[in-house]
Design a protein around this motif. Sequence first.
Motif, short mmCIF file in Angstrom:
data_model
loop_
_atom_site.label_atom_id
_atom_site.label_comp_id
_atom_site.label_asym_id
_atom_site.label_seq_id
_atom_site.Cartn_x
_atom_site.Cartn_y
_atom_site.Cartn_z
N VAL A 1 32.48 30.09 51.34
CA VAL A 1 31.55 31.22 51.30
C VAL A 1 30.79 31.14 49.98
N THR B 1 29.66 39.30 49.12
CA THR B 1 30.18 38.03 49.61
C THR B 1 31.65 37.83 49.22
N LYS C 1 35.46 30.24 47.56
CA LYS C 1 34.36 31.18 47.29
C LYS C 1 33.59 30.69 46.06
#
Length: 235
Positions: A48, A139, A9
Amino acid sequence: MKYKRILLKLSGEALMGDKQYGIDSDRVLQYAKDIKAVFDTGIEIAVVIGGGNIFRGLSAEKAGMDRVQADYMGMLATVINSMALQDALEKLDIKTRLMTAIKMEQICEPFIRRRAVRHLEKRRIVIFGAGTGNPYFTTDTCASLRAIEVNADVVLKGTRVDGIYTADPEKDPTATKFDEITFQEVYEKGLNVMDKTAFTLCQENNLPIIVFDMNKPGNFMRISQGEAIGTLVRG
């Protein structure tokens, strides 16, 4: 290597580098090189990326914009960042797939769990864009959800800080770093690791989180090899 499959991430703000907004191509290329080094060891990687360097839904809401509309705009910002990282990775001869929760057939694939897993198994880096496809979800939540869906071993949250501290180390010089902490301790101490939805998803599915400084070249590789850098959050 310690892990077989990783969900990385990245924050959108990290892509700005030293700029005030937008995308710093040098920073994106640095990330791509770090990702390639780990990918070349055989680890499967999904990514992501946030969109805060381009647009933040919460900030727009405070300025008077409808929250749902603002969140969808934020999702589109994550797709722009995802495309930038995809381009950088492919310039390094890595096969990638960009999958989004909002259909955009001309530029990416729709997210289908089985297809995403197959891409990973076929040695492609999979980038998940457009969050979960729903407003009111960050997110971070997308990262936790996708990691669980593709059976990742860990969520690695790359930030500009080298772990979790008792307070914001950029504001409080007395803040001390945790090398390891449990999910329950994070709740009890009121620490800000991820938003609560994302964090709870990881806790309920016993998915460990490691927060580390992605801006230091080589850190991603060191974590993948099992070195104790950053902060590990576990059950």
